[in-house]
Design a protein around this motif. Structure first.
Motif: not given
Length: 367
Positions: A9-19
């Protein structure tokens, strides 16, 4: 196969912390201990696999370029077949057996400032370091307590998938890392929730450091095993300390010698005197001979910096600067005039060139 970004449920440009945050949230919701349903279990495995691929920068890059398996799986870029053929003939990327999850930690670099007086005998520092440390929950196993990795049911623990590629040269047997277990030979069905299955976490820790005497700006000290802990409890990297010596208003350094300038009143220069110089490591008694001149260097043996390599210390070198008074009252001026007449000396004139004088001045002001 579902898109890994959609799974988390994240975007393709999500940061490592968001993932990482997205994975932890889903893992808490779908973990078998919390949600025992069959659908939740399959979903949990899918979420875990997606996180394994996207949390690794190298595997994420390969996935973004079209490698749907995340690590050498089938459905890769259009030239992967040819790459496998070349690998089979020239040994590129060959791997025997499963690879270990344990990896050596990265090295770390810290800059440490010290004062010149601390350089004389060395000093001690307790440095606060923000680094990766062993996860206390799983102790580096990457699994939740009470669970263990299980053998990959795709590669059966070998870490590799063998397949036959048809080419102009005929059928060629190739081997590539298993996309399910990423070449480890095992999968972790229940990753540790504290570290996200990495076996390590970020934390502050204190590193005691003994900085030796004689260090200088730009010097790097190596502390083996004091860097960050490796993935899955792998060995620590090294810690490097880059030294920077703060400037001192009164003293400077030339190699292992300490330099300073002593201002001497004209009368003391004429008659001679005894004085005390407050050196960096304690007072030093100095005797000025009568007639001492500006530019002369007084050397006090063994009061410099302790040698970094070798034994003993350098010297304290004191440059003399005779101070001529600029304001005289009437009585003082008469006394100086009478003194000058009594000396019957010539006026200012050129002297023979004296290289030694300029060498001393250069050493004192530029050394």
């Amino acid at each position: 196969m579902a898109d890994h970004y959609d799974v988390l449920g994240v975007s393709r440009d999500a940061s490592a912390d968001e993932i990482k945050k997205a994975y932890r949230k889903l893992a808490r919701e779908l973990h078998p201990d919390v949600n025992p349903g069959a659908d939740a279990s399959e979903r949990f495995k899918e979420v875990t696999h997606a996180y394994d691929v996207l949390s690794d920068p190298e595997q994420r890059q390969r996935y973004d370029l079209g490698d749907a398996g995340g690590f050498g799986g089938g459905g890769g870029a259009g030239f992967s077949g040819f790459g496998d053929i070349f690998d089979s003939f020239f040994g590129g990327g060959a791997q025997r057996g499963p690879r270990s999850r344990r990896e050596r930690g990265q090295d770390a670099l810290l800059r440490v400032e010290v004062d010149l007086e601390e350089v004389i005998f060395g000093t001690h520092r307790d440095l606060e370091v923000d680094t990766a440390v062993l996860c206390e929950t799983c102790n580096g196993s990457c699994c939740q307590p009470g669970t263990d990795p299980v053998t990959c049911d795709v590669c059966r623990g070998t870490g590799q998938i063998q397949r036959t590629v048809r080419s102009l040269l005929g059928n060629v047997m190739t081997a590539s890392p298993c996309g399910t277990c990423r070449g480890y030979g095992t999968v972790i069905p229940h990753p540790c929730l504290t570290c996200g299955g990495q076996g390590r976490v970020r934390a502050h820790r204190t590193v005691p450091v003994d900085i030796p005497a004689g260090v200088d700006s730009g010097l790097r000290l190596q502390m083996p095993g004091s860097g960050e802990v490796g993935q899955a409890g792998g060995p620590n990297g090294d810690l490097f300390l880059e030294i920077s010596v703060r400037p001192n208003e009164d003293f400077s350094r030339n190699g292992d010698d300490i330099l300073c300038t002593l201002e001497v009143p004209m009368t003391d220069a004429i008659l001679g005197a005894e004085t005390t110089v407050p050196a960096l490591d304690g007072d030093v008694d100095v005797e000025l001979r009568p007639g001492v001149q500006s530019g002369e260097i007084l050397t006090v043996k063994g009061r410099g910096i302790t040698r970094l390599r070798g034994s003993g210390r350098g010297d304290l070198r004191i440059g003399i600067q005779v101070v001529t008074p600029t304001k005289l009252d009437h009585k003082e001026r008469e006394l100086i005039q009478r003194f000058a007449k009594g000396r019957k000396q010539h006026g200012p004139q050129l002297a023979h060139f004296h290289q030694g004088l300029f060498s001393k001045l250069r050493d004192r002001f530029l050394g």
